[in-house]
Design a protein around this motif. Structure first.
Motif, PDB file in Angstrom:
ATOM      1  N   TYR A 141      10.384  -0.270   5.722  1.00 16.32           N
ATOM      2  CA  TYR A 141       9.643  -1.522   5.596  1.00 16.32           C
ATOM      3  C   TYR A 141      10.038  -2.279   4.336  1.00 16.32           C
ATOM      4  O   TYR A 141      10.476  -1.691   3.360  1.00 16.32           O
ATOM      5  CB  TYR A 141       8.134  -1.254   5.536  1.00 16.32           C
ATOM      6  CG  TYR A 141       7.595  -0.417   6.666  1.00 16.32           C
ATOM      7  CD1 TYR A 141       7.128  -1.012   7.832  1.00 16.32           C
ATOM      8  CD2 TYR A 141       7.537   0.972   6.556  1.00 16.32           C
ATOM      9  CE1 TYR A 141       6.615  -0.251   8.865  1.00 16.32           C
ATOM     10  CE2 TYR A 141       7.026   1.746   7.583  1.00 16.32           C
ATOM     11  CZ  TYR A 141       6.570   1.141   8.737  1.00 16.32           C
ATOM     12  OH  TYR A 141       6.069   1.901   9.758  1.00 16.32           O
ATOM     13  N   GLU A 142       9.836  -3.588   4.379  1.00 18.88           N
ATOM     14  CA  GLU A 142       9.888  -4.384   3.162  1.00 18.88           C
ATOM     15  C   GLU A 142       8.629  -4.077   2.353  1.00 18.88           C
ATOM     16  O   GLU A 142       7.585  -3.747   2.921  1.00 18.88           O
ATOM     17  CB  GLU A 142       9.944  -5.875   3.497  1.00 18.88           C
ATOM     18  CG  GLU A 142      11.223  -6.316   4.171  1.00 18.88           C
ATOM     19  CD  GLU A 142      12.430  -6.161   3.256  1.00 18.88           C
ATOM     20  OE1 GLU A 142      12.295  -6.399   2.043  1.00 18.88           O
ATOM     21  OE2 GLU A 142      13.505  -5.795   3.778  1.00 18.88           O
ATOM     22  N   PRO A 143       8.691  -4.186   1.028  1.00 24.33           N
ATOM     23  CA  PRO A 143       7.481  -3.952   0.236  1.00 24.33           C
ATOM     24  C   PRO A 143       6.330  -4.832   0.700  1.00 24.33           C
ATOM     25  O   PRO A 143       6.484  -6.050   0.846  1.00 24.33           O
ATOM     26  CB  PRO A 143       7.922  -4.310  -1.192  1.00 24.33           C
ATOM     27  CG  PRO A 143       9.386  -4.016  -1.198  1.00 24.33           C
ATOM     28  CD  PRO A 143       9.868  -4.420   0.165  1.00 24.33           C
ATOM     29  N   GLY A 144       5.194  -4.228   0.974  1.00 21.01           N
ATOM     30  CA  GLY A 144       4.038  -4.949   1.488  1.00 21.01           C
ATOM     31  C   GLY A 144       3.016  -3.974   2.015  1.00 21.01           C
ATOM     32  O   GLY A 144       3.118  -2.757   1.802  1.00 21.01           O
ATOM     33  N   LEU A 145       2.020  -4.483   2.737  1.00 15.52           N
ATOM     34  CA  LEU A 145       0.931  -3.630   3.203  1.00 15.52           C
ATOM     35  C   LEU A 145       1.395  -2.590   4.220  1.00 15.52           C
ATOM     36  O   LEU A 145       0.885  -1.473   4.238  1.00 15.52           O
ATOM     37  CB  LEU A 145      -0.188  -4.491   3.801  1.00 15.52           C
ATOM     38  CG  LEU A 145      -1.067  -5.236   2.789  1.00 15.52           C
ATOM     39  CD1 LEU A 145      -2.140  -6.042   3.515  1.00 15.52           C
ATOM     40  CD2 LEU A 145      -1.724  -4.262   1.807  1.00 15.52           C
ATOM     41  N   ALA A 146       2.337  -2.955   5.084  1.00 14.49           N
ATOM     42  CA  ALA A 146       2.829  -1.978   6.064  1.00 14.49           C
ATOM     43  C   ALA A 146       3.496  -0.803   5.357  1.00 14.49           C
ATOM     44  O   ALA A 146       3.274   0.361   5.711  1.00 14.49           O
ATOM     45  CB  ALA A 146       3.797  -2.644   7.037  1.00 14.49           C
ATOM     46  N   ALA A 147       4.310  -1.097   4.344  1.00  9.88           N
ATOM     47  CA  ALA A 147       4.960  -0.038   3.577  1.00  9.88           C
ATOM     48  C   ALA A 147       3.934   0.779   2.818  1.00  9.88           C
ATOM     49  O   ALA A 147       4.030   2.013   2.736  1.00  9.88           O
ATOM     50  CB  ALA A 147       5.973  -0.643   2.610  1.00  9.88           C
TER      51      ALA A 147
ATOM     52  N   HIS B 233       6.173   3.070  -7.706  1.00  8.71           N
ATOM     53  CA  HIS B 233       6.464   2.834  -6.292  1.00  8.71           C
ATOM     54  C   HIS B 233       5.338   2.042  -5.638  1.00  8.71           C
ATOM     55  O   HIS B 233       5.585   1.018  -4.963  1.00  8.71           O
ATOM     56  CB  HIS B 233       6.649   4.175  -5.586  1.00  8.71           C
ATOM     57  CG  HIS B 233       6.845   4.066  -4.106  1.00  8.71           C
ATOM     58  ND1 HIS B 233       7.961   3.508  -3.539  1.00  8.71           N
ATOM     59  CD2 HIS B 233       6.048   4.458  -3.068  1.00  8.71           C
ATOM     60  CE1 HIS B 233       7.858   3.548  -2.220  1.00  8.71           C
ATOM     61  NE2 HIS B 233       6.710   4.113  -1.915  1.00  8.71           N
ATOM     62  N   PHE B 234       4.101   2.476  -5.844  1.00  9.08           N
ATOM     63  CA  PHE B 234       2.975   1.764  -5.242  1.00  9.08           C
ATOM     64  C   PHE B 234       2.781   0.395  -5.889  1.00  9.08           C
ATOM     65  O   PHE B 234       2.372  -0.563  -5.211  1.00  9.08           O
ATOM     66  CB  PHE B 234       1.701   2.610  -5.322  1.00  9.08           C
ATOM     67  CG  PHE B 234       1.614   3.625  -4.223  1.00  9.08           C
ATOM     68  CD1 PHE B 234       1.248   3.254  -2.947  1.00  9.08           C
ATOM     69  CD2 PHE B 234       1.939   4.944  -4.456  1.00  9.08           C
ATOM     70  CE1 PHE B 234       1.184   4.181  -1.917  1.00  9.08           C
ATOM     71  CE2 PHE B 234       1.889   5.881  -3.442  1.00  9.08           C
ATOM     72  CZ  PHE B 234       1.506   5.506  -2.160  1.00  9.08           C
ATOM     73  N   LYS B 235       3.104   0.283  -7.164  1.00  6.94           N
ATOM     74  CA  LYS B 235       3.042  -1.019  -7.826  1.00  6.94           C
ATOM     75  C   LYS B 235       4.013  -1.993  -7.161  1.00  6.94           C
ATOM     76  O   LYS B 235       3.684  -3.167  -6.947  1.00  6.94           O
ATOM     77  CB  LYS B 235       3.373  -0.858  -9.303  1.00  6.94           C
ATOM     78  CG  LYS B 235       3.223  -2.129 -10.123  1.00  6.94           C
ATOM     79  CD  LYS B 235       3.458  -1.847 -11.598  1.00  6.94           C
ATOM     80  CE  LYS B 235       3.276  -3.109 -12.428  1.00  6.94           C
ATOM     81  NZ  LYS B 235       3.466  -2.827 -13.886  1.00  6.94           N
ATOM     82  N   GLU B 236       5.195  -1.501  -6.825  1.00  5.66           N
ATOM     83  CA  GLU B 236       6.184  -2.339  -6.145  1.00  5.66           C
ATOM     84  C   GLU B 236       5.706  -2.750  -4.757  1.00  5.66           C
ATOM     85  O   GLU B 236       5.865  -3.910  -4.347  1.00  5.66           O
ATOM     86  CB  GLU B 236       7.504  -1.588  -6.030  1.00  5.66           C
ATOM     87  CG  GLU B 236       8.590  -2.357  -5.288  1.00  5.66           C
ATOM     88  CD  GLU B 236       9.856  -1.536  -5.078  1.00  5.66           C
ATOM     89  OE1 GLU B 236      10.702  -1.981  -4.288  1.00  5.66           O
ATOM     90  OE2 GLU B 236       9.986  -0.458  -5.696  1.00  5.66           O
ATOM     91  N   LEU B 237       5.100  -1.796  -4.025  1.00  9.71           N
ATOM     92  CA  LEU B 237       4.628  -2.117  -2.675  1.00  9.71           C
ATOM     93  C   LEU B 237       3.509  -3.140  -2.713  1.00  9.71           C
ATOM     94  O   LEU B 237       3.471  -4.066  -1.897  1.00  9.71           O
ATOM     95  CB  LEU B 237       4.151  -0.834  -1.977  1.00  9.71           C
ATOM     96  CG  LEU B 237       5.200   0.265  -1.776  1.00  9.71           C
ATOM     97  CD1 LEU B 237       4.607   1.413  -0.975  1.00  9.71           C
ATOM     98  CD2 LEU B 237       6.454  -0.278  -1.092  1.00  9.71           C
ATOM     99  N   ILE B 238       2.584  -2.983  -3.663  1.00 14.73           N
ATOM    100  CA  ILE B 238       1.480  -3.935  -3.783  1.00 14.73           C
ATOM    101  C   ILE B 238       2.005  -5.289  -4.242  1.00 14.73           C
ATOM    102  O   ILE B 238       1.574  -6.346  -3.753  1.00 14.73           O
ATOM    103  CB  ILE B 238       0.408  -3.383  -4.737  1.00 14.73           C
ATOM    104  CG1 ILE B 238      -0.276  -2.163  -4.093  1.00 14.73           C
ATOM    105  CG2 ILE B 238      -0.635  -4.450  -5.062  1.00 14.73           C
ATOM    106  CD1 ILE B 238      -1.222  -1.422  -5.020  1.00 14.73           C
TER     107      ILE B 238
ATOM    108  N   ALA C 179      -2.171  -6.635  -7.903  1.00 15.79           N
ATOM    109  CA  ALA C 179      -1.020  -6.023  -8.562  1.00 15.79           C
ATOM    110  C   ALA C 179      -1.309  -5.634 -10.008  1.00 15.79           C
ATOM    111  O   ALA C 179      -0.445  -5.077 -10.685  1.00 15.79           O
ATOM    112  CB  ALA C 179       0.175  -6.965  -8.508  1.00 15.79           C
ATOM    113  N   GLY C 180      -2.516  -5.909 -10.494  1.00 18.66           N
ATOM    114  CA  GLY C 180      -2.883  -5.509 -11.845  1.00 18.66           C
ATOM    115  C   GLY C 180      -3.278  -4.046 -11.894  1.00 18.66           C
ATOM    116  O   GLY C 180      -3.376  -3.367 -10.862  1.00 18.66           O
ATOM    117  N   GLU C 181      -3.542  -3.555 -13.092  1.00 20.85           N
ATOM    118  CA  GLU C 181      -3.874  -2.138 -13.246  1.00 20.85           C
ATOM    119  C   GLU C 181      -5.159  -1.778 -12.514  1.00 20.85           C
ATOM    120  O   GLU C 181      -5.285  -0.686 -11.967  1.00 20.85           O
ATOM    121  CB  GLU C 181      -3.985  -1.774 -14.736  1.00 20.85           C
ATOM    122  CG  GLU C 181      -2.650  -1.682 -15.441  1.00 20.85           C
ATOM    123  CD  GLU C 181      -1.715  -0.665 -14.781  1.00 20.85           C
ATOM    124  OE1 GLU C 181      -2.159   0.468 -14.509  1.00 20.85           O
ATOM    125  OE2 GLU C 181      -0.554  -1.009 -14.519  1.00 20.85           O
TER     126      GLU C 181
END
Length: 206
Positions: free
Chosen positions: A84-90, A136-141, A155-157
Motif C-alpha cells: 500500500y501507499e502510506p495511508g489508512l489502508a497501510a 514506520h507508523f508515523k510515516e503511515l499516518i 501526525a503529531g505525538e
C-alpha cells in the motif's frame, strides 16, 4: 585455516540462539520474570558459569530477546504495509500484522510491551527496532494526512500516542482474557480492523 574463525563464530551464534530458545521456554513455564540462568544451563547441558561466555547476565539474555522480538515485530508490520501507499489502508494492514505477531509470540510480546521484569531496561541497540516501528507508523499516518484521510494533528505525538494506545489496549485485553486462542478466534482481536476507523473519527479530515 581461514575458515576456522568462521566455524567458531557460527557455532557461537548457534549456541546463543539455542540459549535464547531455551530461555523463552523457561519464561513460558515460569513467567517472563521467572527466567533462571541455572535452569537454562541445565537444559543446555552445561554448568551455569559456561553461559557467561555468551551472555554476561540474566538481563543480557532479556536484552537479546528484546532485540530479537522488536526486530520480528518491526519486520511484520513493515511487510504488511508494503503493498500500500502510506495511508489508512497501510496502517490498518500494519496494525493487523502486529496483532497477529503478538498473538503468535506472546512471551516475547510481554517482554516488549508490558515490561514485566523489574529493573530491566533495554539497551539502545535493543531498543532501536522499536524506534523504527514508531517511525514506520508515523510515516503511515503522515501519508494518511497527505491523502486527506486524517486531520494534520493526527501526525503529531499525541496522535501517535493514541494510535499506539488503541492497538495496545485491544491486545492487552485479548491476552488478559483469552491468551490461548488464535487471532481469528479472539474476542478482542476481531476489533483490530475497526481501529483505523476509530482513529479517523478522532482526527477527521478538514
Amino acid at each position: 585455516m581461514g575458515d576456522i574463525p568462521d566455524r567458531r563464530s557460527r557455532r557461537r551464534n548457534e549456541t546463543k540462539a539455542e540459549i535464547l530458545a531455551i530461555a523463552l521456554d523457561v519464561m513460558a513455564e515460569e513467567g517472563v520474570a521467572g527466567l533462571s540462568l541455572s535452569t537454562v544451563a541445565r537444559r543446555l547441558g552445561v554448568r551455569p558459569p559456561s553461559l557467561y561466555k555468551y551472555f554476561s547476565s540474566r538481563h543480557a539474555v532479556y536484552d537479546a530477546l528484546f532485540k530479537k522480538g522488536q526486530e520480528g515485530y518491526r519486520d511484520a508490520v513493515r511487510r504488511a504495509a508494503e503493498p500500500y501507499e502510506p495511508g489508512l489502508a497501510a496502517m490498518g494492514a500494519a496494525l493487523e500484522a502486529g496483532a497477529r505477531w503478538i498473538m503468535a509470540n506472546q512471551i516475547l510480546a510481554q517482554l516488549l510491551f508490558w515490561r514485566p521484569v523489574p529493573g530491566f531496561t533495554p539497551s539502545p541497540e535493543a531498543y532501536a527496532p522499536a524506534l523504527a516501528v514508531h517511525e514506520h507508523f508515523k510515516e503511515l499516518i503522515g501519508g494518511a494526512v497527505e491523502r486527506g484521510e486524517l486531520h494534520p494533528d493526527a501526525a503529531g505525538e499525541e496522535g501517535l500516542d493514541l494510535a499506539t494506545s488503541l492497538i495496545a489496549g485491544v491486545v492487552s485485553q485479548q491476552l488478559g482474557n483469552q491468551p490461548g486462542v488464535t487471532y481469528e478466534e479472539g474476542r478482542f482481536t476481531r476489533l483490530v480492523p475497526r481501529l483505523t476507523r476509530v482513529f479517523a473519527a478522532a482526527y477527521p479530515p478538514r
